[in-house]
Write an enzyme that holds these catalytic residues in place. Structure first.
Site, PDB file in Angstrom:
ATOM      1  N   HIS A 255      43.535  65.429 -21.059  1.00 48.05           N
ATOM      2  CA  HIS A 255      43.877  65.617 -19.650  1.00 48.05           C
ATOM      3  C   HIS A 255      45.365  65.955 -19.537  1.00 48.05           C
ATOM      4  O   HIS A 255      46.212  65.157 -19.914  1.00 48.05           O
ATOM      5  CB  HIS A 255      43.539  64.356 -18.851  1.00 48.05           C
ATOM      6  CG  HIS A 255      43.528  64.619 -17.388  1.00 48.05           C
ATOM      7  ND1 HIS A 255      42.412  65.066 -16.728  1.00 48.05           N
ATOM      8  CD2 HIS A 255      44.516  64.563 -16.486  1.00 48.05           C
ATOM      9  CE1 HIS A 255      42.718  65.267 -15.463  1.00 48.05           C
ATOM     10  NE2 HIS A 255      43.990  64.959 -15.284  1.00 48.05           N
ATOM     11  N   CYS A 264      53.607  52.146 -25.657  1.00 44.47           N
ATOM     12  CA  CYS A 264      53.215  52.404 -27.056  1.00 44.47           C
ATOM     13  C   CYS A 264      53.562  53.790 -27.573  1.00 44.47           C
ATOM     14  O   CYS A 264      54.261  53.912 -28.573  1.00 44.47           O
ATOM     15  CB  CYS A 264      51.719  52.173 -27.225  1.00 44.47           C
ATOM     16  SG  CYS A 264      51.269  50.451 -27.166  1.00 44.47           S
ATOM     17  N   LYS A 324      50.712  54.930 -15.676  1.00 45.63           N
ATOM     18  CA  LYS A 324      49.305  55.296 -15.508  1.00 45.63           C
ATOM     19  C   LYS A 324      48.734  54.370 -14.443  1.00 45.63           C
ATOM     20  O   LYS A 324      49.415  53.418 -14.026  1.00 45.63           O
ATOM     21  CB  LYS A 324      48.531  55.166 -16.813  1.00 45.63           C
ATOM     22  CG  LYS A 324      48.546  53.741 -17.371  1.00 45.63           C
ATOM     23  CD  LYS A 324      47.943  53.678 -18.743  1.00 45.63           C
ATOM     24  CE  LYS A 324      46.535  53.173 -18.696  1.00 45.63           C
ATOM     25  NZ  LYS A 324      45.976  52.867 -20.013  1.00 45.63           N
TER      26      LYS A 324
END
Ligand code: UDX
Length: 434
Positions: A255, A264, A324
């Site tokens: 995406h 991370c 996110k």
């Protein structure tokens, strides 16, 4: 048989592992140096926003199988398994900082009163588990212990789901005795036939870095293809979807967006490059990924600036600040670059995020934080969508149009229906939607 486990560090990983392993029936004591955090946790309050975690926290506190403490010495002494889950933040040069891990190792060495299995959950560079073993041998000569590497693959926002239904569990080990102990710790996962990968310490360590570096590369690949698609008038979604139909590629992590962020990928890609440098092994691919990702973040600022014809004197509604959706984490979020770029060039920001405004306001107090997405849109010259929160996907476009002063939308996550948006009279740009 269930185990007595001490989890050191109650950050993201430590907290999830504590609630998860106690739910499996183990007896867990979570240790942290911060007494306020320990107190909060013992009252069943999660210091981070993560769906489902508070429910598991309360449930296991109630059974008495889970508790939190600042007493590291007593907690280690009373446990057979010690899980290291402290942070390994990047140093200036990208190398992982192991000073927290080293302090924990010293505490473990001072409290090795019986056989213990020391499990490293923190993401640590290759060679760290062997170094931990050597340090323990040096600080506590002749004591009985084993070291196990058990990297964590949790995604923020889906951590509980990932903990209870992992794709695989990786265990780097050297002794059969330790293997038997770990088997018991994870008995519940064995029962639901989660694949276990039993391997060497070094292999386990590198699996984690290889996985994260690969996913970061996959995202960066599709981002660059998206940039090409939008330039030549092609549609990246049809491209990504069709690529994903090839079983060798898979549709996941294709995406396009404003560049990856989080706790991370940025940290682990830098650490892989550092490890390559240390052993003189070419990691130019990952180095290029890091650079391309930084450019992708900057590209969003440039796009917005072009659409607006400059930021000076303009008001921009920024929807989404977290890296996110379903998290309040703002570490390396593209929103930091976008906000920085706008403010630097004289723009004003009205921002909204369902969970991350508190964290963001500590870094950017000058931004105006709004109660709802509609408050943020009032009088705005442009709207930039940064995080893929569900509530933004179905944004009421008519209401948005009536509240905004301008009609520009930069959709860095391709959340909105391009035809509908244009029908409503907006000037719209996504990523790779040529
Ligand atoms: C990641 C790994 O997935 C997890 O296994 C590891 O333990 C920790 O790092 P996390 O950082 O929580 O998890 O989030 P993830 O969902 O993997 O997303 C990372 C970043 O990539 C986000 O900024 C996300 O927006 C971005 N991303 C992800 C994309 O831009 N496109 C995608 O297709 C997928």
């Amino acid at each position: 048989m269930s185990k007595k486990i001490c989890v050191i560090g109650t950050g993201y990983v430590g907290l999830i592992v504590s609630v998860g392993l106690s739910d499996f029936g183990n007896e867990i004591i979570g240790v942290d140096v911060d007494p306020d955090k320990v107190d909060m946790l013992n009252r069943g309050i999660s210091p981070i926003y993560e769906p489902g975690v508070e429910r598991y926290l309360k449930r296991n506190l109630e059974t008495g199988r889970l508790s939190f403490s600042t007493d590291i010495d007593g907690s280690i002494q009373g446990s057979e398994v010690i899980i290291i889950a402290v942070g390994t933040p990047p140093k200036e040069n990208g190398e992982a900082d192991l000073s927290f891990v080293e302090n924990v190792v010293k505490s473990i060495a001072a409290n090795l009163n019986s056989y213990k299995v020391i499990v490293t959950k923190s993401t640590v560079p290759v060679g760290t588990n062997r170094w931990i073993k050597e340090k323990l041998e040096e600080y506590a000569p002749g004591k009985d212990f084993d070291v196990v590497s058990n990297p964590e693959f949790l995604r923020e926002g889906k951590a509980a789901q990932d903990f209870f239904h992992p794709d695989r569990t990786v265990i780097g080990y050297e002794s059969e005795k330790a293997r038997d102990v770990i088997f018991e710790v994870y008995r519940s996962l064995n029962l639901i036939t989660v694949p276990f990968v039993w391997c060497s310490l070094e292999t386990a360590e590198l699996i984690k870095y290889a996985s994260n570096a690969f996913l970061a590369t996959k995202i960066t690949f599709i981002n660059q293809m998206a940039n090409l698609a939008e330039t030549v008038g092609a549609d990246i979604h049809t491209i990504a979807k069709t690529m994903g139909m090839d079983g060798r590629i898979s549709p996941k992590f294709l995406h396009p967006g404003p560049g990856y962020g989080g706790s991370c990928f940025p940290k682990d890609t830098m650490a892989v490059v550092q490890t390559g440098d240390k052993y003189s092994v070419d990691m130019s691919l990952i180095r290029a990924v890091i650079e391309a990702n930084d450019r992708q973040k900057s590209r969003m600022v440039v796009k917005l600036e072009k659409l607006l014809g400059g930021f000076s004197g303009k008001t921009i509604a920024v929807l989404g600040l977290a890296f996110k959706s379903e998290t309040d984490d703002i570490r390396d979020t593209p929103a930091l670059n976008i906000v920085e770029g706008i403010l630097k060039h004289g723009g004003k920001i009205q921002a909204h995020d369902p969970k991350a405004m508190d964290n963001f306001s500590k870094v950017y107090p000058e931004v105006q934080y709004c109660h709802s997405e509609f408050d943020a849109l009032k009088g705005a010259d442009a709207l930039v969508l940064v995080t893929e929160w569900n509530e933004y996907r179905n944004l009421n476009l008519e209401k948005a149009k009536s509240l905004m002063k301008g009609n520009i939308i930069l959709d860095t996550r391709n959340l909105l229906d391009i035809n509908l948006v244009r029908e409503k009279g907006f000037i719209y740009e996504g990523v790779g939607r040529g």
